[in-house]
Design a protein around this motif. Structure first.
Motif, PDB file in Angstrom:
ATOM      1  N   ARG A  37     -17.362  -5.047  -0.607  1.00 15.55           N
ATOM      2  CA  ARG A  37     -18.209  -5.056   0.192  1.00 15.55           C
ATOM      3  C   ARG A  37     -19.140  -6.168   0.844  1.00 15.55           C
ATOM      4  N   GLN A  38     -18.746  -6.123   1.903  1.00 13.56           N
ATOM      5  CA  GLN A  38     -18.869  -7.252   2.907  1.00 13.56           C
ATOM      6  C   GLN A  38     -20.339  -8.029   2.976  1.00 13.56           C
ATOM      7  N   GLY A  39     -20.689  -8.662   2.924  1.00 18.22           N
ATOM      8  CA  GLY A  39     -21.815  -9.547   4.039  1.00 18.22           C
ATOM      9  C   GLY A  39     -21.562  -9.966   4.614  1.00 18.22           C
ATOM     10  N   LYS A  40     -22.983 -10.806   4.932  1.00 17.69           N
ATOM     11  CA  LYS A  40     -23.562 -11.940   5.715  1.00 17.69           C
ATOM     12  C   LYS A  40     -24.093 -13.237   4.836  1.00 17.69           C
ATOM     13  N   VAL A  41     -23.695 -14.461   5.481  1.00 19.28           N
ATOM     14  CA  VAL A  41     -25.149 -15.360   4.753  1.00 19.28           C
ATOM     15  C   VAL A  41     -25.364 -16.343   6.440  1.00 19.28           C
ATOM     16  N   ILE A  42     -26.669 -16.642   6.235  1.00 23.00           N
ATOM     17  CA  ILE A  42     -27.090 -16.569   7.664  1.00 23.00           C
ATOM     18  C   ILE A  42     -28.050 -18.778   6.829  1.00 23.00           C
ATOM     19  N   GLU A  43     -27.199 -19.408   7.014  1.00 24.06           N
ATOM     20  CA  GLU A  43     -27.834 -21.458   7.541  1.00 24.06           C
ATOM     21  C   GLU A  43     -29.043 -21.316   8.446  1.00 24.06           C
ATOM     22  N   LEU A  44     -29.788 -21.134   7.894  1.00 25.63           N
ATOM     23  CA  LEU A  44     -30.945 -22.338   8.576  1.00 25.63           C
ATOM     24  C   LEU A  44     -31.863 -23.751   8.336  1.00 25.63           C
ATOM     25  N   ASP A  45     -31.544 -24.517   9.372  1.00 23.23           N
ATOM     26  CA  ASP A  45     -32.077 -25.708   9.442  1.00 23.23           C
ATOM     27  C   ASP A  45     -33.262 -26.306   9.531  1.00 23.23           C
ATOM     28  N   LEU A  46     -34.443 -26.385   8.470  1.00 26.22           N
ATOM     29  CA  LEU A  46     -35.229 -25.665   9.049  1.00 26.22           C
ATOM     30  C   LEU A  46     -36.390 -27.143   8.866  1.00 26.22           C
ATOM     31  N   ALA A  47     -37.778 -27.654   9.558  1.00 22.94           N
ATOM     32  CA  ALA A  47     -38.321 -28.355   9.072  1.00 22.94           C
ATOM     33  C   ALA A  47     -39.111 -28.939   8.058  1.00 22.94           C
ATOM     34  N   GLU A  48     -39.138 -30.079   7.892  1.00 25.52           N
ATOM     35  CA  GLU A  48     -39.178 -30.170   5.956  1.00 25.52           C
ATOM     36  C   GLU A  48     -40.868 -29.304   6.266  1.00 25.52           C
ATOM     37  N   GLY A  49     -40.826 -28.706   4.916  1.00 21.01           N
ATOM     38  CA  GLY A  49     -42.496 -28.687   4.970  1.00 21.01           C
ATOM     39  C   GLY A  49     -42.443 -26.977   4.600  1.00 21.01           C
ATOM     40  N   THR A  50     -41.305 -26.229   5.421  1.00 23.31           N
ATOM     41  CA  THR A  50     -41.655 -24.722   5.735  1.00 23.31           C
ATOM     42  C   THR A  50     -40.651 -24.174   4.474  1.00 23.31           C
ATOM     43  N   ASP A  51     -41.650 -23.394   3.780  1.00 23.17           N
ATOM     44  CA  ASP A  51     -41.359 -22.759   2.125  1.00 23.17           C
ATOM     45  C   ASP A  51     -40.691 -21.700   2.691  1.00 23.17           C
ATOM     46  N   GLU A  52     -40.457 -21.241   1.611  1.00 19.84           N
ATOM     47  CA  GLU A  52     -39.335 -19.869   0.256  1.00 19.84           C
ATOM     48  C   GLU A  52     -40.447 -18.557   1.634  1.00 19.84           C
TER      49      GLU A  52
END
Length: 75
Positions: A37-52
């Protein structure tokens, strides 16, 4: 702050890329692979305080097609 989103096709949804990889591995002599099964990984560089919750909203609106894909978030 970084977040990593893992997106995979839901069980039961055909995965032609995964099947092509499985077939190619078999052709290369790796006979023990029964499924891929193939998927993808996305990395996000977020501002401090960004919540889940904000990252999940991003997934619901853009990063994942929730009809056929599931996702998980690592903060």
């Amino acid at each position: 702050m970084k977040a990593r989103v893992h997106v995979m096709l839901k069980d039961g949804v055909l995965d032609p890329q995964g099947e092509a990889v499985r077939h190619a591995l078999g052709s290369l002599g790796f006979s023990g692979v029964q499924g891929v099964r193939q998927g993808k990984v996305i990395e996000l560089d977020l501002a401090e305080g960004t919540d889940e919750a904000t990252v999940k909203e991003m997934c619901e609106k853009l990063l994942a097609n929730t009809v056929i894909e599931s996702y998980s978030v690592e903060m």
